[in-house]
Structures are given as structure tokens and as C-alpha cells.
Motif scaffolding. Structure first.
Motif, PDB file in Angstrom:
ATOM      1  N   VAL A  42       0.512  -1.160  -0.356  1.00  0.00           N
ATOM      2  CA  VAL A  42      -0.073  -0.133  -0.001  1.00  0.00           C
ATOM      3  C   VAL A  42       1.197   0.581  -0.114  1.00  0.00           C
ATOM      4  N   PRO A  43       0.485   2.020  -0.540  1.00  0.00           N
ATOM      5  CA  PRO A  43       1.357   3.463  -0.926  1.00  0.00           C
ATOM      6  C   PRO A  43       1.327   4.837   0.684  1.00  0.00           C
ATOM      7  N   THR A  44       0.564   3.976   1.897  1.00  0.00           N
ATOM      8  CA  THR A  44       0.339   4.465   2.785  1.00  0.00           C
ATOM      9  C   THR A  44       2.039   5.519   3.492  1.00  0.00           C
ATOM     10  N   LEU A  45       2.863   4.844   2.490  1.00  0.00           N
ATOM     11  CA  LEU A  45       3.974   5.623   3.812  1.00  0.00           C
ATOM     12  C   LEU A  45       5.543   6.259   2.483  1.00  0.00           C
ATOM     13  N   GLN A  46       4.704   5.765   1.228  1.00  0.00           N
ATOM     14  CA  GLN A  46       5.583   6.600   0.593  1.00  0.00           C
ATOM     15  C   GLN A  46       5.923   7.494  -0.209  1.00  0.00           C
ATOM     16  N   LEU A  72       4.518  -0.653   2.804  1.00  0.00           N
ATOM     17  CA  LEU A  72       4.152   0.481   3.258  1.00  0.00           C
ATOM     18  C   LEU A  72       5.021   1.722   2.064  1.00  0.00           C
ATOM     19  N   SER A  73       5.771   0.952   1.322  1.00  0.00           N
ATOM     20  CA  SER A  73       6.129   1.637   0.600  1.00  0.00           C
ATOM     21  C   SER A  73       6.269   2.828   0.782  1.00  0.00           C
ATOM     22  N   ALA A  74       7.407   2.864   1.961  1.00  0.00           N
ATOM     23  CA  ALA A  74       8.943   3.489   2.515  1.00  0.00           C
ATOM     24  C   ALA A  74       9.791   3.361   1.439  1.00  0.00           C
ATOM     25  N   ASP A  75      10.560   3.796   1.226  1.00  0.00           N
ATOM     26  CA  ASP A  75      11.809   4.091   1.680  1.00  0.00           C
ATOM     27  C   ASP A  75      12.767   3.410   3.088  1.00  0.00           C
ATOM     28  N   THR A  76      13.813   2.447   2.639  1.00  0.00           N
ATOM     29  CA  THR A  76      14.350   1.388   4.325  1.00  0.00           C
ATOM     30  C   THR A  76      16.338   1.647   4.058  1.00  0.00           C
ATOM     31  N   LEU A  77      16.353   2.531   5.435  1.00  0.00           N
ATOM     32  CA  LEU A  77      18.146   2.246   5.578  1.00  0.00           C
ATOM     33  C   LEU A  77      18.879   1.380   6.437  1.00  0.00           C
ATOM     34  N   ASN A  78      19.219   0.712   6.528  1.00  0.00           N
ATOM     35  CA  ASN A  78      19.485  -0.870   7.203  1.00  0.00           C
ATOM     36  C   ASN A  78      20.796  -0.553   8.130  1.00  0.00           C
TER      37      ASN A  78
END
Length: 335
Positions: A42-46, A72-78
Motif C-alpha cells: 500500500v502507498p501509505t508511507l510513500q 507501506l512503500s517507505a524507503d528503508t535504511l539499515n
């Protein structure tokens, strides 16, 4: 659901309101439905950035948060401490500020020392950054998302369509194991007693000291719950009698060097959860374990794999939905 979410950080469950628990559970239920679709995104946190800053090892929690953010369509940094600037002397707060400068919106923090997520949250607030911080486990303090996924798993068993904390009123939930060192136990005590469940703790005296009974005062001024039902047992049988749910905790092998237990074999004989011991519980009892599991120590191997009793795989599945709900709510999602 008319509640408006106002919590900016999730560090502890100590002052969570019943309405907040239900908002998390119902939001997670909606995301559980999303995860059952062919397209699970879902595009919620795009456009938002979620940084997973795990300063100690983790498999389930880290991967669960990363997958939740991506769903949630967020970009992630690890963040990996072994290959980070921490090895060159950089402080934890400077590391957090580096991720802030990269445009991070939500920081998920795990650390072996209690208080680190709170310290980072305080620094983000001081900088007026509007970054939200989510505690993914800090020392022997708390592990909020684990307790919430446990709560969601239990309430979903009681009512798959409308999980809510009222379903746990007067249910007996027994937690067995190394209570003393467990952040999972502490967070579960807050959530389960807030739901009105009777929580019975069982473990050896070295891992469940009598003073633990005072850990949650009956009437705590800053707590929204005025009465919490918490009981301690050094023998497992009375703790299991008529239990509706049993949660067994990982016995950390590193504790053996502190001579807190004679042997793993003796621990299993006295406190291990087996089919025979479950006969003391109510019929239909279900068993949980936050993982990773030491088979044949905390729980018998055959019982762990028996879907009639074990909710362990459901807990892992629930973890993604709950963490989607938490990221969504602190990321600016509306009910």
C-alpha cells in the motif's frame, strides 16, 4: 474507531491507554487483510524513510520491521554496527543525527543498553526534527512491538475479525521462564494487565526474585490502569492451572555462566512446557514463544510444531502486520 493517534514515539507500554491498544490491534487487523492479497503493498508511507538502527543482533524483529516498511512503500535504511563509524569512535547520538541528515522520518532502535531509544528520541525532540522513534528492544527495559504482536496473536485467536483487548478480561495468561532478564516479559506484563488479564509469572527464584512483585505497583500515579492482576510462582504447576494461554520465554544460555541455574536439563524438568504439563491448563490452551526457541529446553520440540497448541508461527506472521500498524500510526496515518 474514533480515536485519534497522538503518540509521536513508542518507547514503552507503561502508559498506553486501552483505546491506544485497540487502535493498534484494529489497524493491524486491516493490514493483515492487506497481507493476504496478491498485491501486498500500500502507498501509505510513500516518500518517507524508515531507518532500522539495530545496535545488537536480531533476525525476526529487524526483518519484520524492514518488510513492514516496504509493504507501506517507505524507503528503508539499515544500520550494521560492525561496518559503521561506531568502530571509529562515533557516538550513538551522532550516528542518529547522520541518519536524520539523510532525511529519515522514523527511526527503529534496538540496543543492548536500556534507555538508548529514549535518549535518541529526546535528542530528536531537542532538535525539533519531527522524527519518530520506535523502541525495538532496549536492554532489560522493554520490547513494545513484541508484546503488541503477542497481544494481537492472542486476541485474534479469541476473535479473528475484531481483535480487541476486552476479549482478555479475566483470562489467565501464564508467562514461564527467565522473567528477570526479559524485556519481552516486562512489555507483556504492561499490555496483558492493561487488558484485564490475570498474569501469572513462573520461574526459578534466581530468575524471578520476590522483589519482582513490586515492579508494577498496584496504583501507579502515571499509569492509566488503576488495577493490575499480577501473581508470582516459583513452582510452575499452580501457575499453569486453568491457564487460557501460556507464554514461555527463551532461557538465555549466557546466563548459565552466572550460575543462576544448575543445568538446562534440570530447568526443562522443572519448568519446560510439555503436553503433560498442559493438561493442567484449560482445554483449548494455546502456547506462545517470542523466539528464538531452544527446543527441548523451554518447550518440548513436538509441542512447538503442533498447530493444535502452538501459536509460534502465527506470532511471526502477526509481527509484520503489527509493525506495519505502528509505522503507519507514528508516520502520520489516520484511523
Amino acid at each position: 474507531m474514533n480515536t485519534i493517534w497522538t503518540r509521536h514515539h513508542i518507547i514503552s507500554l507503561a502508559n498506553f491507554l486501552p483505546a491506544e491498544y485497540n487502535m493498534v490491534l484494529q489497524t493491524a487487523a486491516s493490514f493483515q487483510e492487506v497481507l493476504s492479497r496478491r498485491v501486498k503493498k500500500v502507498p501509505t508511507l510513500q516518500g518517507q524513510v524508515v531507518a532500522n538502527l539495530f545496535f545488537e543482533p536480531s533476525t525476526r524483529t529487524r526483518n519484520s520491521f524492514e518488510l513492514a516498511a516496504k509493504r507501506l512503500s517507505a524507503d528503508t535504511l539499515n544500520f550494521a554496527p560492525a561496518t559503521s563509524s561506531l568502530t571509529k569512535g562515533e557516538t550513538i547520538l551522532d550516528t542518529a543525527k547522520t541518519y536524520l541528515a539523510m532525511g529519515t522520518n522514523i527511526m527503529v532502535i534496538r540496543h543492548r543498553e536500556a534507555g538508548v531509544p529514549q535518549a535518541i528520541a529526546d535528542e530528536m525532540d531537542r532538535l525539533e526534527s519531527r522524527v519518530s522513534v520506535l523502541n525495538a528492544g532496549d536492554g532489560q527495559h522493554e520490547h513494545p512491538s513484541q508484546a503488541l504482536l503477542d497481544l494481537f496473536t492472542i486476541c485474534s485467536v479469541l476473535d479473528p475479525k475484531q481483535p480487541k483487548i476486552e476479549l482478555l478480561q479475566n483470562k489467565k495468561v501464564t508467562i514461564v521462564g527467565d522473567i528477570l532478564h526479559s524485556r519481552v516479559a516486562r512489555s507483556n506484563i504492561w499490555s496483558l494487565t492493561a487488558a484485564g488479564a490475570e498474569v501469572h509469572l513462573a520461574g526459578p527464584p534466581t530468575l524471578l526474585p520476590k522483589l519482582f512483585a513490586d515492579w508494577i505497583p498496584e496504583n501507579q500515579e502515571d499509569s492509566p490502569i488503576t488495577e493490575r492482576k499480577l501473581f508470582l510462582h516459583w513452582d510452575v504447576e499452580p501457575a499453569l492451572k486453568d491457564a487460557d494461554f501460556v507464554m514461555t520465554l527463551r532461557l538465555q544460555r549466557e546466563r548459565m555462566t552466572q550460575h543462576l541455574l544448575p543445568s538446562l536439563r534440570e530447568y526443562h524438568q522443572k519448568y519446560g512446557i510439555t503436553r503433560t504439563r498442559l493438561k493442567l491448563c484449560k482445554s483449548g490452551v494455546r502456547v506462545l514463544h517470542p523466539g528464538p526457541v531452544n527446543r527441548g529446553v523451554e518447550i518440548s520440540s513436538d509441542l512447538m510444531d503442533d498447530p493444535e497448541f502452538s501459536l509460534i508461527s502465527q506470532q511471526v506472521t502477526s509481527g509484520v502486520a503489527i509493525r506495519m500498524a505502528l509505522l503507519y500510526l507514528i508516520g502520520g496515518g489516520k484511523s
